[in-house]
Scaffold this motif. Structure first.
Motif, PDB file in Angstrom:
ATOM      1  N   VAL A 132     -28.864 -47.180  55.892  1.00 20.31           N
ATOM      2  CA  VAL A 132     -29.648 -46.836  54.770  1.00 20.31           C
ATOM      3  C   VAL A 132     -30.944 -46.104  55.646  1.00 20.31           C
ATOM      4  CG1 VAL A 132     -31.261 -47.435  52.946  1.00 20.31           C
ATOM      5  CG2 VAL A 132     -29.175 -48.813  53.076  1.00 20.31           C
ATOM      6  N   LEU A 133     -30.997 -44.723  55.327  1.00 20.17           N
ATOM      7  CA  LEU A 133     -32.118 -44.237  55.755  1.00 20.17           C
ATOM      8  C   LEU A 133     -33.409 -44.797  54.997  1.00 20.17           C
ATOM      9  CD1 LEU A 133     -33.079 -41.769  57.656  1.00 20.17           C
ATOM     10  CD2 LEU A 133     -33.189 -40.417  55.234  1.00 20.17           C
ATOM     11  N   THR A 134     -34.533 -44.942  55.849  1.00 18.23           N
ATOM     12  CA  THR A 134     -35.826 -45.458  55.081  1.00 18.23           C
ATOM     13  C   THR A 134     -36.976 -44.590  55.793  1.00 18.23           C
ATOM     14  OG1 THR A 134     -36.315 -47.041  57.575  1.00 18.23           O
ATOM     15  CG2 THR A 134     -34.808 -47.755  55.730  1.00 18.23           C
ATOM     16  N   LEU A 135     -38.047 -44.844  55.260  1.00 17.16           N
ATOM     17  CA  LEU A 135     -39.239 -44.150  55.627  1.00 17.16           C
ATOM     18  C   LEU A 135     -39.597 -44.475  57.021  1.00 17.16           C
ATOM     19  CD1 LEU A 135     -41.501 -44.276  52.501  1.00 17.16           C
ATOM     20  CD2 LEU A 135     -40.459 -42.159  53.548  1.00 17.16           C
ATOM     21  N   ASP A 136     -39.271 -45.796  57.382  1.00 15.30           N
ATOM     22  CA  ASP A 136     -39.593 -46.195  58.728  1.00 15.30           C
ATOM     23  C   ASP A 136     -38.807 -45.553  59.729  1.00 15.30           C
ATOM     24  OD1 ASP A 136     -41.467 -48.362  57.862  1.00 15.30           O
ATOM     25  OD2 ASP A 136     -39.501 -49.795  57.678  1.00 15.30           O
ATOM     26  N   ASP A 137     -37.631 -45.001  59.494  1.00 18.10           N
ATOM     27  CA  ASP A 137     -36.735 -44.242  60.446  1.00 18.10           C
ATOM     28  C   ASP A 137     -37.459 -43.076  60.610  1.00 18.10           C
ATOM     29  OD1 ASP A 137     -34.900 -46.149  60.580  1.00 18.10           O
ATOM     30  OD2 ASP A 137     -33.949 -45.106  58.882  1.00 18.10           O
ATOM     31  N   LEU A 138     -38.247 -42.329  59.699  1.00 22.44           N
ATOM     32  CA  LEU A 138     -38.900 -40.838  59.984  1.00 22.44           C
ATOM     33  C   LEU A 138     -40.234 -41.237  60.538  1.00 22.44           C
ATOM     34  CD1 LEU A 138     -38.618 -39.619  56.138  1.00 22.44           C
ATOM     35  CD2 LEU A 138     -36.963 -39.420  58.023  1.00 22.44           C
ATOM     36  N   LEU A 139     -41.042 -42.559  60.468  1.00 16.27           N
ATOM     37  CA  LEU A 139     -42.020 -42.808  61.129  1.00 16.27           C
ATOM     38  C   LEU A 139     -41.581 -43.040  62.655  1.00 16.27           C
ATOM     39  CD1 LEU A 139     -44.956 -43.821  61.779  1.00 16.27           C
ATOM     40  CD2 LEU A 139     -43.990 -46.010  61.096  1.00 16.27           C
ATOM     41  N   ALA A 140     -40.477 -43.646  62.899  1.00 14.34           N
ATOM     42  CA  ALA A 140     -40.004 -43.810  64.266  1.00 14.34           C
ATOM     43  C   ALA A 140     -39.864 -42.642  65.169  1.00 14.34           C
ATOM     44  CB  ALA A 140     -38.777 -44.671  64.265  1.00 14.34           C
ATOM     45  N   THR A 141     -39.059 -41.495  64.416  1.00 15.34           N
ATOM     46  CA  THR A 141     -38.967 -40.454  65.100  1.00 15.34           C
ATOM     47  C   THR A 141     -40.255 -39.494  65.349  1.00 15.34           C
ATOM     48  OG1 THR A 141     -38.637 -39.012  63.079  1.00 15.34           O
ATOM     49  CG2 THR A 141     -36.661 -40.118  63.942  1.00 15.34           C
ATOM     50  N   THR A 142     -41.335 -39.797  64.661  1.00 18.07           N
ATOM     51  CA  THR A 142     -42.515 -38.985  64.986  1.00 18.07           C
ATOM     52  C   THR A 142     -43.168 -39.688  66.495  1.00 18.07           C
ATOM     53  OG1 THR A 142     -43.937 -40.507  63.751  1.00 18.07           O
ATOM     54  CG2 THR A 142     -42.987 -38.741  62.598  1.00 18.07           C
ATOM     55  N   LEU A 143     -42.657 -40.741  66.562  1.00 15.74           N
ATOM     56  CA  LEU A 143     -43.168 -41.236  67.872  1.00 15.74           C
ATOM     57  C   LEU A 143     -42.531 -40.391  69.237  1.00 15.74           C
ATOM     58  CD1 LEU A 143     -42.949 -45.274  67.295  1.00 15.74           C
ATOM     59  CD2 LEU A 143     -44.807 -43.834  66.899  1.00 15.74           C
TER      60      LEU A 143
END
Length: 229
Positions: free
Chosen positions: A49-60
């Motif tokens: 499942v793609l989550t908003l947390d995944d998008l946040l993690a990639t910004t790191l």
């Protein structure tokens, strides 16, 4: 020289850097300026499942998402989740077969085509969801490895079939740092050895690691849109 032999040689060149273990440890220090283990551990990361947390993690990892791409990802979440379900979550890259790599390539291409995404950001998102199978690959990694751009995953998979090489990479793992996959350790080692960013330079200076010396890219390793399987 075969492509996988060149990749093995290039990896060992990085691993032979004096003090590399210390600068990799600095990358994963919770008090440091780097993404560290947060890339793997921040928020929720259900495998299919793609989550908003995944998008946040990639910004790191020093990327940003355009609004159109975020709306596309959220609007077609069922498509992404179905594509993730087709990619095994328990598979290491060196054990992957052509069908496994093809399943990952299908989603990588779809992500690559989103507005403002491209192959690098796509790889970072996939590396968050499938850390054992998909390596992060930016221009620094591509140049350092010298792998053919259209066969990167397959070439790296073949190179890493050598258990001795995997053990050499694994020895970089700092004590108590369990979450990063072997592919992530390799990515960090290459990036922090060759990056020209201020934070990487400062970390190298503290440990006494020499400055970047990225090999000249092979013709096959240069390009924007890439097929990896």
């Amino acid at each position: 020289m075969q492509a996988e032999d060149l990749v093995r040689t290039r990896i060992r060149d990085v691993l032979a850097t004096p003090g590399l273990d210390g600068v990799v440890a600095a990358y994963f220090s919770p008090d440091g300026p780097f993404a560290g283990t947060s890339f793997d551990l921040v928020g929720e990361n259900p495998p299919n499942v793609l989550t908003l947390d995944d998008l946040l993690a990639t910004t790191l990892l020093d990327i940003s998402w355009r609004p159109l791409a975020i709306r596309k990802l959220l609007g077609e979440g069922d498509h992404v989740n179905a594509a993730l379900t087709a990619i095994r979550a328990d598979l290491d890259l060196w054990n992957a077969g052509p069908d496994d790599l093809q399943s990952a390539t299908v989603l990588h291409r779809w992500l690559d085509d989103l507005p403002g995404v491209g192959p690098v950001i796509a790889s970072k998102l996939l590396a968050r969801k499938r850390p054992r199978l998909v390596p992060v690959h930016d221009k620094i990694v591509l140049r350092a490895l010298g792998a053919p751009k259209d066969q990167l995953w397959a070439t790296l998979a073949t190179a890493l079939k050598e258990s001795a090489l995997r053990n050499e990479i694994e020895r970089l793992r700092p004590a108590g740092v369990d979450s990063p996959s072997l592919l992530r350790l390799l990515d960090v080692a290459i990036w922090i050895r060759h990056s020209r960013s201020r934070n990487a330079r400062d970390a190298r200076d503290v440990v006494g690691v020499p400055g970047p010396s990225v090999p000249s890219p092979t013709r096959e390793a240069v390009g924007a849109h890439v097929r990896y399987a």
